[in-house]
Design an enzyme around this catalytic site. Structure first.
Site, PDB file in Angstrom:
ATOM      1  N   LYS A  14     -13.296  -0.387   6.356  1.00  0.00           N
ATOM      2  CA  LYS A  14     -13.933  -1.237   5.356  1.00  0.00           C
ATOM      3  C   LYS A  14     -14.948  -2.205   5.959  1.00  0.00           C
ATOM      4  O   LYS A  14     -16.071  -2.285   5.494  1.00  0.00           O
ATOM      5  CB  LYS A  14     -12.865  -2.028   4.581  1.00  0.00           C
ATOM      6  CG  LYS A  14     -12.304  -1.307   3.400  1.00  0.00           C
ATOM      7  CD  LYS A  14     -11.452  -0.098   3.709  1.00  0.00           C
ATOM      8  CE  LYS A  14     -10.108  -0.461   4.290  1.00  0.00           C
ATOM      9  NZ  LYS A  14      -9.198   0.703   4.434  1.00  0.00           N
ATOM     10  N   TRP A  48       0.874  -1.184   0.000  1.00  0.00           N
ATOM     11  CA  TRP A  48       0.000   0.000   0.000  1.00  0.00           C
ATOM     12  C   TRP A  48       0.906   1.227   0.000  1.00  0.00           C
ATOM     13  O   TRP A  48       1.798   1.345   0.856  1.00  0.00           O
ATOM     14  CB  TRP A  48      -0.883  -0.047   1.260  1.00  0.00           C
ATOM     15  CG  TRP A  48      -1.801   1.128   1.418  1.00  0.00           C
ATOM     16  CD1 TRP A  48      -2.647   1.655   0.481  1.00  0.00           C
ATOM     17  CD2 TRP A  48      -1.987   1.913   2.612  1.00  0.00           C
ATOM     18  NE1 TRP A  48      -3.339   2.710   1.023  1.00  0.00           N
ATOM     19  CE2 TRP A  48      -2.953   2.895   2.315  1.00  0.00           C
ATOM     20  CE3 TRP A  48      -1.431   1.869   3.895  1.00  0.00           C
ATOM     21  CZ2 TRP A  48      -3.378   3.829   3.262  1.00  0.00           C
ATOM     22  CZ3 TRP A  48      -1.853   2.801   4.832  1.00  0.00           C
ATOM     23  CH2 TRP A  48      -2.819   3.769   4.512  1.00  0.00           C
ATOM     24  N   ASP A  52      -0.582  -5.248   9.476  1.00  0.00           N
ATOM     25  CA  ASP A  52      -1.546  -4.220   9.118  1.00  0.00           C
ATOM     26  C   ASP A  52      -2.832  -4.967   8.769  1.00  0.00           C
ATOM     27  O   ASP A  52      -2.891  -5.693   7.771  1.00  0.00           O
ATOM     28  CB  ASP A  52      -1.025  -3.422   7.913  1.00  0.00           C
ATOM     29  CG  ASP A  52      -1.985  -2.316   7.497  1.00  0.00           C
ATOM     30  OD1 ASP A  52      -3.082  -2.230   8.078  1.00  0.00           O
ATOM     31  OD2 ASP A  52      -1.633  -1.545   6.590  1.00  0.00           O
TER      32      ASP A  52
HETATM   33  N1  PLA Z   1      -3.655  -0.316   5.467  1.00  0.00           N
HETATM   34  C1  PLA Z   1      -3.970  -0.797   4.262  1.00  0.00           C
HETATM   35  C2  PLA Z   1      -3.287  -2.003   3.758  1.00  0.00           C
HETATM   36  C3  PLA Z   1      -4.954  -0.150   3.497  1.00  0.00           C
HETATM   37  O1  PLA Z   1      -5.256  -0.636   2.312  1.00  0.00           O
HETATM   38  C4  PLA Z   1      -5.586   0.997   4.007  1.00  0.00           C
HETATM   39  C5  PLA Z   1      -6.612   1.743   3.200  1.00  0.00           C
HETATM   40  C6  PLA Z   1      -5.219   1.433   5.295  1.00  0.00           C
HETATM   41  C7  PLA Z   1      -4.255   0.745   5.996  1.00  0.00           C
HETATM   42  C8  PLA Z   1      -5.793   2.634   5.957  1.00  0.00           C
HETATM   43  O2  PLA Z   1      -7.122   2.743   6.030  1.00  0.00           O
HETATM   44  P1  PLA Z   1      -7.818   3.686   7.102  1.00  0.00           P
HETATM   45  O3  PLA Z   1      -6.821   4.700   7.539  1.00  0.00           O
HETATM   46  O4  PLA Z   1      -8.974   4.281   6.418  1.00  0.00           O
HETATM   47  O5  PLA Z   1      -8.212   2.786   8.215  1.00  0.00           O
HETATM   48  N2  PLA Z   1      -6.453   1.724   1.797  1.00  0.00           N
HETATM   49  C9  PLA Z   1      -7.438   2.307   0.920  1.00  0.00           C
HETATM   50  C10 PLA Z   1      -7.685   3.776   1.195  1.00  0.00           C
HETATM   51  C11 PLA Z   1      -8.761   1.589   1.064  1.00  0.00           C
HETATM   52  C12 PLA Z   1      -6.468   4.646   1.276  1.00  0.00           C
HETATM   53  O6  PLA Z   1      -5.544   4.534   0.456  1.00  0.00           O
HETATM   54  O7  PLA Z   1      -6.458   5.460   2.206  1.00  0.00           O
HETATM   55  C13 PLA Z   1      -6.937   2.083  -0.520  1.00  0.00           C
HETATM   56  O8  PLA Z   1      -7.659   2.436  -1.454  1.00  0.00           O
HETATM   57  O9  PLA Z   1      -5.844   1.519  -0.702  1.00  0.00           O
END
Ligand code: PLA
Length: 456
Positions: free
Chosen positions: A301, A184, A265
């Site tokens: 989510k 991510w 995570d």
């Molecule tokens: N960790 C991972 C692996 C994630 O994919 C995301 C969210 C988070 C943490 C953090 O989410 P939160 O802070 O809302 O709890 N990833 C999303 C959104 C869904 C983003 O990038 O913020 C994504 O589209 O990858």
């Protein structure tokens, strides 16, 4: 007082104003240099001295966020056929945002009780912290019974990761964090901003569109002892490729052998398989071995609480005493960062998880969301297989799990998806299936095939 100051400022000569600005600039310059940005900082602002020169001249324009920036671009597109598969946010078959029924019920209860809005303690809502650790580790897990877990409610997954990163920077200044390649995107920002060095371990193998398990183990083995290894608890983002239970055991063997510290995570518990327990099994495997570890949790989510910013950081320690001290230091770090976390979402989670009826209903709704996403995955695979005359094997899409599919489209191909087909997605070829409907699968398959074969 205030009005007389304003009046005298209003009457000051241009020369006096310039002089004042110079003094202010110099004073501010000292403050920035000495107190706020002690040490190196790439974005340091040069203080302007003349009235008509901005102090912000040297602030460069930051690029749009690779994920959240996609939603901004999507909003600006006026096409009827546009599709937002960028951010991982669940939509209904009608492509509308979804507020879970259990969330509405919990909010109704909260309203009836007339709860107040006073500050929470720094560590968050006690009832939330209790249920969140139980949900993750299992209520009867000895680490909970023995008080070996430090749990602090933080600002969803991101804020929990950031708080842990600050803790690592303070208490493990020599340690490095190992991130999967790819991961991510925000993980890198989080550790960069917390000044925690990181490197990558192999994870995705483009040849098999699967896990590079040997490469992963080799790189974790080669890292300096006592490194933090960031692992996606389930539904790896962006690849959708998770290790099998047997592979998790082997990963744990290497981590244990190297005295590394696992850092999970968990942003998709319940959303990957539809079962909260199955999705927590990777974490529980490591806990069962008696390892010390970190887990960041998010309710964005699985409970659809995206904007409520609800999550937690959990640190499993060897002894209850350690957990008490670790928790006290996490609070110490949180206090100057954001003081204390939000109460509304924490109460929703506490009410839903703490009430057997609502808890049961939540699990059903989660299965529904995970199920709809799986159906879309299946349909997309079928459409691609039917339409692709080359006989390419698209079954890797079915092997991936969670919200996303990693299509294998490169940057130029992903740009074609957006520019020609109005399909908004991240440039690494990731699409959010949770933002797709069955009726749009065929259109998406056409877009993918065109981009895959006609753009290199
Ligand atoms: N960790 C991972 C692996 C994630 O994919 C995301 C969210 C988070 C943490 C953090 O989410 P939160 O802070 O809302 O709890 N990833 C999303 C959104 C869904 C983003 O990038 O913020 C994504 O589209 O990858």
């Amino acid at each position: 007082m205030a009005s007389s100051t304003m009046l005298s400022a209003g009457l000051a000569s241009p020369a006096a104003l310039r002089e004042n600005t110079k003094k202010l600039g110099a004073a501010a310059g000292r403050r920035v240099g000495e107190f706020f940005l002690n040490g190196k900082c790439s974005g340091r602002v040069k203080m302007a001295v003349a009235v008509n020169v901005s102090r912000f001249e040297d602030v460069t324009l930051a690029p749009p966020d690779p994920i959240l920036g996609v939603s901004e671009a999507f909003k600006a597109d006026t096409s009827d056929v546009k599709l937002n598969l960028g951010v991982g946010a669940y939509r209904t078959e009608e492509l509308q945002p979804y507020v879970l029924n259990v969330v509405k019920k919990a909010e109704k209860l909260m309203l009836e009780r007339g709860e107040n809005k006073e500050y929470l303690p720094i560590e968050g809502l006690a009832a939330f912290n209790k249920v969140t650790a139980e949900l993750l580790f299992g209520a009867d897990n000895p680490v909970i019974q023995l008080g070996r877990v430090a749990t602090v409610q933080s600002l969803s997954g991101t804020g929990s990761l950031r708080l842990a990163a600050a803790f690592i920077q303070r208490y493990f200044p020599e340690a490095k964090v190992l991130l999967s390649s790819p991961t991510w995107g925000n993980h890198k920002n989080i550790f960069n901003d917390a000044r925690v060095p990181w490197s990558e371990y192999r994870y995705y193998d483009p040849r098999t569109v699967g896990l590079d398990f040997e490469g992963m183990l080799e790189d974790i083995k080669a890292a300096q002892d006592g490194s933090f290894v960031l692992l996606h608890g389930c539904a790896h983002n962006p690849t959708g490729i998770d290790p099998t239970p047997e592979q998790w055991e082997k990963i744990a063997d290497v981590i244990e052998e190297k005295n590394h510290i696992p850092f999970f995570d968990v942003a998709y518990q319940g959303f990957a398989s539809g079962s909260l327990d199955v999705d927590a099994s990777s974490v529980r495997t490591f806990v069962a071995r008696g390892l010390e570890l970190f887990v960041a949790q998010s309710y964005s989510k699985n409970l659809g609480l995206y904007a409520e910013r609800i999550g937690a950081i959990n640190v499993v320690c060897s002894f209850p005493d350690d957990a008490t001290r670790v928790k006290s230091q996490l609070k110490r770090l949180a206090r100057p960062m954001y003081s204390n976390p939000p109460v509304h979402g924490a109460r929703i989670v506490a009410n839903v998880v703490g009430d057997p009826t609502l808890f049961g209903e939540w699990k059903q709704e989660m299965e529904l969301m995970a199920g709809r996403t799986k159906n879309v995955r299946q349909r997309l695979f079928e459409n691609l297989s039917e339409k692709d005359e080359s006989g390419k094997d698209w079954s890797f899409i079915l092997k991936q799990i969670g919200m996303f599919s990693y299509t294998g489209l490169n940057k130029a191909q992903s740009e074609n998806m957006t520019n020609k087909w109005h399909v908004y997605m991240t440039k690494d070829g990731r699409i959010s299936l949770a933002g797709l409907s069955l009726s749009k699968c065929e259109y998406l398959a056409d877009a993918i095939i065109d981009s895959f074969y006609n753009v290199s």
